[in-house]
Design an enzyme around this catalytic site. Structure first.
Site, PDB file in Angstrom:
ATOM      1  N   ASP A 147       0.872  -1.176   0.000  1.00  0.00           N
ATOM      2  CA  ASP A 147       0.000   0.000   0.000  1.00  0.00           C
ATOM      3  C   ASP A 147       0.905   1.220   0.000  1.00  0.00           C
ATOM      4  O   ASP A 147       1.621   1.478   0.965  1.00  0.00           O
ATOM      5  CB  ASP A 147      -0.879  -0.031   1.271  1.00  0.00           C
ATOM      6  CG  ASP A 147      -1.782   1.191   1.362  1.00  0.00           C
ATOM      7  OD1 ASP A 147      -1.680   2.084   0.484  1.00  0.00           O
ATOM      8  OD2 ASP A 147      -2.582   1.257   2.310  1.00  0.00           O
ATOM      9  N   ILE A 148       0.883   1.961  -1.113  1.00  0.00           N
ATOM     10  CA  ILE A 148       1.838   3.071  -1.240  1.00  0.00           C
ATOM     11  C   ILE A 148       1.454   4.294  -0.403  1.00  0.00           C
ATOM     12  O   ILE A 148       2.129   5.310  -0.437  1.00  0.00           O
ATOM     13  CB  ILE A 148       2.071   3.494  -2.711  1.00  0.00           C
ATOM     14  CG1 ILE A 148       0.758   3.963  -3.355  1.00  0.00           C
ATOM     15  CG2 ILE A 148       2.723   2.376  -3.509  1.00  0.00           C
ATOM     16  CD1 ILE A 148       0.975   4.883  -4.538  1.00  0.00           C
ATOM     17  N   ALA A 180      -2.258   5.323  -8.870  1.00  0.00           N
ATOM     18  CA  ALA A 180      -2.903   6.629  -8.691  1.00  0.00           C
ATOM     19  C   ALA A 180      -4.407   6.424  -8.553  1.00  0.00           C
ATOM     20  O   ALA A 180      -4.918   5.346  -8.824  1.00  0.00           O
ATOM     21  CB  ALA A 180      -2.627   7.524  -9.898  1.00  0.00           C
ATOM     22  N   THR A 218      -7.353   7.305 -10.635  1.00  0.00           N
ATOM     23  CA  THR A 218      -7.430   7.737 -12.034  1.00  0.00           C
ATOM     24  C   THR A 218      -8.856   8.008 -12.528  1.00  0.00           C
ATOM     25  O   THR A 218      -9.040   8.336 -13.691  1.00  0.00           O
ATOM     26  CB  THR A 218      -6.776   6.676 -12.948  1.00  0.00           C
ATOM     27  OG1 THR A 218      -7.398   5.407 -12.688  1.00  0.00           O
ATOM     28  CG2 THR A 218      -5.286   6.589 -12.717  1.00  0.00           C
ATOM     29  N   THR A 262       0.121  13.698 -15.412  1.00  0.00           N
ATOM     30  CA  THR A 262      -0.935  13.781 -16.430  1.00  0.00           C
ATOM     31  C   THR A 262      -1.029  15.134 -17.128  1.00  0.00           C
ATOM     32  O   THR A 262      -0.688  16.166 -16.542  1.00  0.00           O
ATOM     33  CB  THR A 262      -2.290  13.479 -15.747  1.00  0.00           C
ATOM     34  OG1 THR A 262      -3.343  13.729 -16.668  1.00  0.00           O
ATOM     35  CG2 THR A 262      -2.530  14.342 -14.522  1.00  0.00           C
ATOM     36  N   ASP A 263      -1.549  15.101 -18.356  1.00  0.00           N
ATOM     37  CA  ASP A 263      -1.852  16.343 -19.090  1.00  0.00           C
ATOM     38  C   ASP A 263      -2.962  17.123 -18.389  1.00  0.00           C
ATOM     39  O   ASP A 263      -3.138  18.312 -18.648  1.00  0.00           O
ATOM     40  CB  ASP A 263      -2.270  16.012 -20.534  1.00  0.00           C
ATOM     41  CG  ASP A 263      -3.468  15.081 -20.614  1.00  0.00           C
ATOM     42  OD1 ASP A 263      -3.644  14.240 -19.705  1.00  0.00           O
ATOM     43  OD2 ASP A 263      -4.248  15.187 -21.585  1.00  0.00           O
ATOM     44  N   TYR A 298      -8.876  15.727  -9.872  1.00  0.00           N
ATOM     45  CA  TYR A 298      -7.857  14.763 -10.329  1.00  0.00           C
ATOM     46  C   TYR A 298      -6.577  15.506 -10.741  1.00  0.00           C
ATOM     47  O   TYR A 298      -5.485  15.219 -10.236  1.00  0.00           O
ATOM     48  CB  TYR A 298      -8.405  13.922 -11.489  1.00  0.00           C
ATOM     49  CG  TYR A 298      -7.359  13.110 -12.209  1.00  0.00           C
ATOM     50  CD1 TYR A 298      -6.753  12.014 -11.590  1.00  0.00           C
ATOM     51  CD2 TYR A 298      -6.953  13.436 -13.515  1.00  0.00           C
ATOM     52  CE1 TYR A 298      -5.781  11.267 -12.250  1.00  0.00           C
ATOM     53  CE2 TYR A 298      -5.990  12.696 -14.175  1.00  0.00           C
ATOM     54  CZ  TYR A 298      -5.404  11.615 -13.543  1.00  0.00           C
ATOM     55  OH  TYR A 298      -4.431  10.882 -14.190  1.00  0.00           O
ATOM     56  N   TRP A 334      -4.079  10.534 -22.166  1.00  0.00           N
ATOM     57  CA  TRP A 334      -4.989   9.644 -22.905  1.00  0.00           C
ATOM     58  C   TRP A 334      -4.397   8.223 -23.028  1.00  0.00           C
ATOM     59  O   TRP A 334      -4.318   7.640 -24.111  1.00  0.00           O
ATOM     60  CB  TRP A 334      -5.278  10.200 -24.305  1.00  0.00           C
ATOM     61  CG  TRP A 334      -5.928  11.539 -24.360  1.00  0.00           C
ATOM     62  CD1 TRP A 334      -5.914  12.515 -23.401  1.00  0.00           C
ATOM     63  CD2 TRP A 334      -6.674  12.083 -25.463  1.00  0.00           C
ATOM     64  NE1 TRP A 334      -6.608  13.627 -23.840  1.00  0.00           N
ATOM     65  CE2 TRP A 334      -7.075  13.391 -25.106  1.00  0.00           C
ATOM     66  CE3 TRP A 334      -7.027  11.604 -26.726  1.00  0.00           C
ATOM     67  CZ2 TRP A 334      -7.822  14.210 -25.948  1.00  0.00           C
ATOM     68  CZ3 TRP A 334      -7.765  12.416 -27.579  1.00  0.00           C
ATOM     69  CH2 TRP A 334      -8.162  13.699 -27.180  1.00  0.00           C
TER      70      TRP A 334
HETATM   71  N1  LIG Z   1      -5.466   6.606 -17.737  1.00  0.00           N
HETATM   72  C1  LIG Z   1      -5.140   7.732 -18.373  1.00  0.00           C
HETATM   73  O1  LIG Z   1      -5.728   8.112 -19.380  1.00  0.00           O
HETATM   74  C2  LIG Z   1      -3.989   8.555 -17.851  1.00  0.00           C
HETATM   75  C3  LIG Z   1      -3.647   9.735 -18.530  1.00  0.00           C
HETATM   76  C4  LIG Z   1      -2.571  10.475 -18.073  1.00  0.00           C
HETATM   77  C5  LIG Z   1      -1.859  10.054 -16.970  1.00  0.00           C
HETATM   78  N2  LIG Z   1      -2.221   8.927 -16.315  1.00  0.00           N
HETATM   79  C6  LIG Z   1      -1.436   8.506 -15.146  1.00  0.00           C
HETATM   80  O2  LIG Z   1      -0.789   7.299 -15.486  1.00  0.00           O
HETATM   81  C7  LIG Z   1      -0.630   6.496 -14.322  1.00  0.00           C
HETATM   82  C8  LIG Z   1      -1.145   5.102 -14.589  1.00  0.00           C
HETATM   83  O3  LIG Z   1      -2.512   5.203 -14.931  1.00  0.00           O
HETATM   84  P1  LIG Z   1      -3.382   3.889 -15.225  1.00  0.00           P
HETATM   85  O4  LIG Z   1      -4.486   4.308 -16.123  1.00  0.00           O
HETATM   86  O5  LIG Z   1      -2.493   2.761 -15.600  1.00  0.00           O
HETATM   87  O6  LIG Z   1      -3.979   3.648 -13.771  1.00  0.00           O
HETATM   88  P2  LIG Z   1      -4.933   2.487 -13.252  1.00  0.00           P
HETATM   89  O7  LIG Z   1      -5.196   1.484 -14.302  1.00  0.00           O
HETATM   90  O8  LIG Z   1      -6.091   3.158 -12.571  1.00  0.00           O
HETATM   91  O9  LIG Z   1      -4.006   1.798 -12.163  1.00  0.00           O
HETATM   92  C9  LIG Z   1      -3.738   2.377 -10.934  1.00  0.00           C
HETATM   93  C10 LIG Z   1      -3.280   1.272 -10.018  1.00  0.00           C
HETATM   94  O10 LIG Z   1      -3.002   1.811  -8.721  1.00  0.00           O
HETATM   95  C11 LIG Z   1      -3.411   0.843  -7.775  1.00  0.00           C
HETATM   96  N3  LIG Z   1      -3.589   1.404  -6.435  1.00  0.00           N
HETATM   97  C12 LIG Z   1      -4.639   2.089  -5.938  1.00  0.00           C
HETATM   98  N4  LIG Z   1      -4.418   2.418  -4.659  1.00  0.00           N
HETATM   99  C13 LIG Z   1      -3.211   1.915  -4.325  1.00  0.00           C
HETATM  100  C14 LIG Z   1      -2.430   1.908  -3.133  1.00  0.00           C
HETATM  101  N5  LIG Z   1      -2.844   2.519  -2.004  1.00  0.00           N
HETATM  102  N6  LIG Z   1      -1.244   1.273  -3.135  1.00  0.00           N
HETATM  103  C15 LIG Z   1      -0.815   0.663  -4.253  1.00  0.00           C
HETATM  104  N7  LIG Z   1      -1.471   0.646  -5.410  1.00  0.00           N
HETATM  105  C16 LIG Z   1      -2.666   1.264  -5.452  1.00  0.00           C
HETATM  106  C17 LIG Z   1      -4.729   0.372  -8.356  1.00  0.00           C
HETATM  107  O11 LIG Z   1      -5.159  -0.792  -7.724  1.00  0.00           O
HETATM  108  P3  LIG Z   1      -6.757  -1.132  -7.795  1.00  0.00           P
HETATM  109  O12 LIG Z   1      -7.036  -1.434  -9.216  1.00  0.00           O
HETATM  110  O13 LIG Z   1      -6.878  -2.286  -6.892  1.00  0.00           O
HETATM  111  O14 LIG Z   1      -7.451   0.090  -7.294  1.00  0.00           O
HETATM  112  C18 LIG Z   1      -4.334   0.176  -9.812  1.00  0.00           C
HETATM  113  O15 LIG Z   1      -3.753  -1.088 -10.014  1.00  0.00           O
HETATM  114  C19 LIG Z   1      -1.330   7.263 -13.194  1.00  0.00           C
HETATM  115  O16 LIG Z   1      -0.376   8.004 -12.483  1.00  0.00           O
HETATM  116  C20 LIG Z   1      -2.259   8.222 -13.923  1.00  0.00           C
HETATM  117  O17 LIG Z   1      -2.526   9.373 -13.155  1.00  0.00           O
HETATM  118  C21 LIG Z   1      -3.265   8.148 -16.740  1.00  0.00           C
END
Ligand SMILES: NC(=O)c1ccc[n+]([C@@H]2O[C@H](COP(=O)([O-])OP(=O)(O)OC[C@H]3O[C@@H](n4cnc5c(N)ncnc54)[C@H](OP(=O)(O)O)[C@@H]3O)[C@@H](O)[C@H]2O)c1
Length: 310
Positions: free
Chosen positions: A48-49, A72, A74, A115-116, A140, A165
């Site tokens: 748990d981060i 994060a 998200t 993120t953007d 967010y 995205w």
């Molecule tokens: N998705 C987009 O379009 C987008 C765009 C720009 C930037 N980003 C950034 O890119 C990164 C990756 O995004 P993603 O879409 O791959 O995210 P994601 O699929 O939502 O994955 C986030 C992960 O974090 C885990 N998590 C939640 N709480 C936690 C905790 N306390 N300790 C450890 N792990 C935990 C989640 O676990 P659970 O599934 O169990 O909750 C999930 O596996 C993030 O920093 C996001 O802000 C995303």
């Protein structure tokens, strides 16, 4: 994003430990094997981060030199829920600070994804540069901006990659949603007044790996040096610009799901609790110049992802 790190580090001589707050979904594990072969590392260690002691123990027990934070909150709309506000801040702003503290204590590197959506309040009509003032339009983006600032305050060696995205073969994302909708609906309206650039998660993971190799080399050539010269924020997405409407048209075309009539519409046709950036195109000049990476054009990567999904 964590699964893409498993894929790109598969052949690495370094030891990578993959952590999550819960077990990996069996469907994701099957997909991982399909994409990366049987010997991809699918083990997940629980962490748990938001818990600094747990992070410290993990770092100490495994002599961790680099953390790549892919975790994060998200859910952009869900972040607007006032009851969730504290949790969103904890995950997006305080947890990155804790990871930074743990790396600062051992002289390591924190690689963090942002993120953007830290932009959007000012309608920029040129691609956003790293030093441009953050103007988030929602909780967010604001909490992600706080996360960046908290990391910088700790004086740790860090690389923050702001991306946009993000999509992949894993989990829920726009490409998978639109593949489903264009296959099942006769017509679909998609906004054309928000432009940005899609990012295939594996392309981002490739860049992160290049940066980690660069950091390792810097440590080898200047042993004992704690300040990595390339510390900083970097923008990285695929190349090109499109609207969500254009993105959907290409998803339908590359998956041969052309029976669905896709129409452009304005954002106000989809009332939402959060205003999204009208333009959040990221300028990638810095990351390309610093790490010498080549960035694929967005439609080329989209084709790869859809081919893998099919
Ligand atoms: N998705 C987009 O379009 C987008 C765009 C720009 C930037 N980003 C950034 O890119 C990164 C990756 O995004 P993603 O879409 O791959 O995210 P994601 O699929 O939502 O994955 C986030 C992960 O974090 C885990 N998590 C939640 N709480 C936690 C905790 N306390 N300790 C450890 N792990 C935990 C989640 O676990 P659970 O599934 O169990 O909750 C999930 O596996 C993030 O920093 C996001 O802000 C995303």
């Amino acid at each position: 994003m964590g699964n893409e790190m498993r894929i790109v580090t598969k052949g690495s001589k370094d030891r990578y430990i993959f952590t999550d707050i819960c077990e990996e979904h069996p469907e994701s594990l099957a997909k991982l094997h399909k994409l990366a072969g049987e010997n991809v590392d699918t083990t997940t260690t629980k962490l748990d981060i938001t818990n600094l002691d747990s992070i410290r123990t993990m770092v100490k027990d495994n002599d961790v030199k680099v953390i790549v934070n892919c975790a994060a909150w998200t859910n952009v709309d869900g972040a607007e829920d006032s009851e969730k506000r504290e949790l969103v801040e904890l995950l997006n702003a305080k947890a990155p600070e804790k990871l930074a503290i743990s790396m600062k204590e051992v002289g390591g590197l924190l690689v963090h994804i942002s993120t953007d959506y830290v932009f959007g309040g000012d309608p920029y009509n040129t691609p956003c540069k790293e030093d441009q003032k953050g103007t988030p339009t929602g909780v967010y983006g604001l909490t992600k901006l706080h996360g960046e600032q908290n990391i910088q305050k700790t004086d740790v060696d860090y690389l923050i990659f702001r991306t946009a995205w993000l999509y992949s073969e894993f989990g829920k994302n726009f490409v998978k949603t639109m593949l489903n909708l264009t296959a099942t609906k006769p017509q679909l309206k998609v906004v054309f007044d928000q432009v940005g650039t899609p990012t295939y998660a594996q392309d981002l993971a490739d860049v992160i790996l290049v940066a980690i190799e660069d950091y390792k080399q810097a440590l080898n050539t200047e042993p004992g040096t704690l300040n990595y010269a390339k510390n900083g924020i970097y923008h990285i997405s695929n190349e090109g610009v499109c609207s969500w409407f254009d993105f959907t048209k290409m998803i339908a075309e590359y998956s041969s799901q052309t029976a669905c009539a896709i129409q452009p519409c304005h954002s106000d046709e989809f009332p939402s609790s959060v205003k999204r950036p009208a333009s959040s195109v990221l300028d990638k000049t810095k990351v390309k110049a610093t790490f010498g990476v080549k960035v694929p054009y967005w439609t080329d990567s989209l084709k790869t992802c859809i081919k893998n999904l099919k």
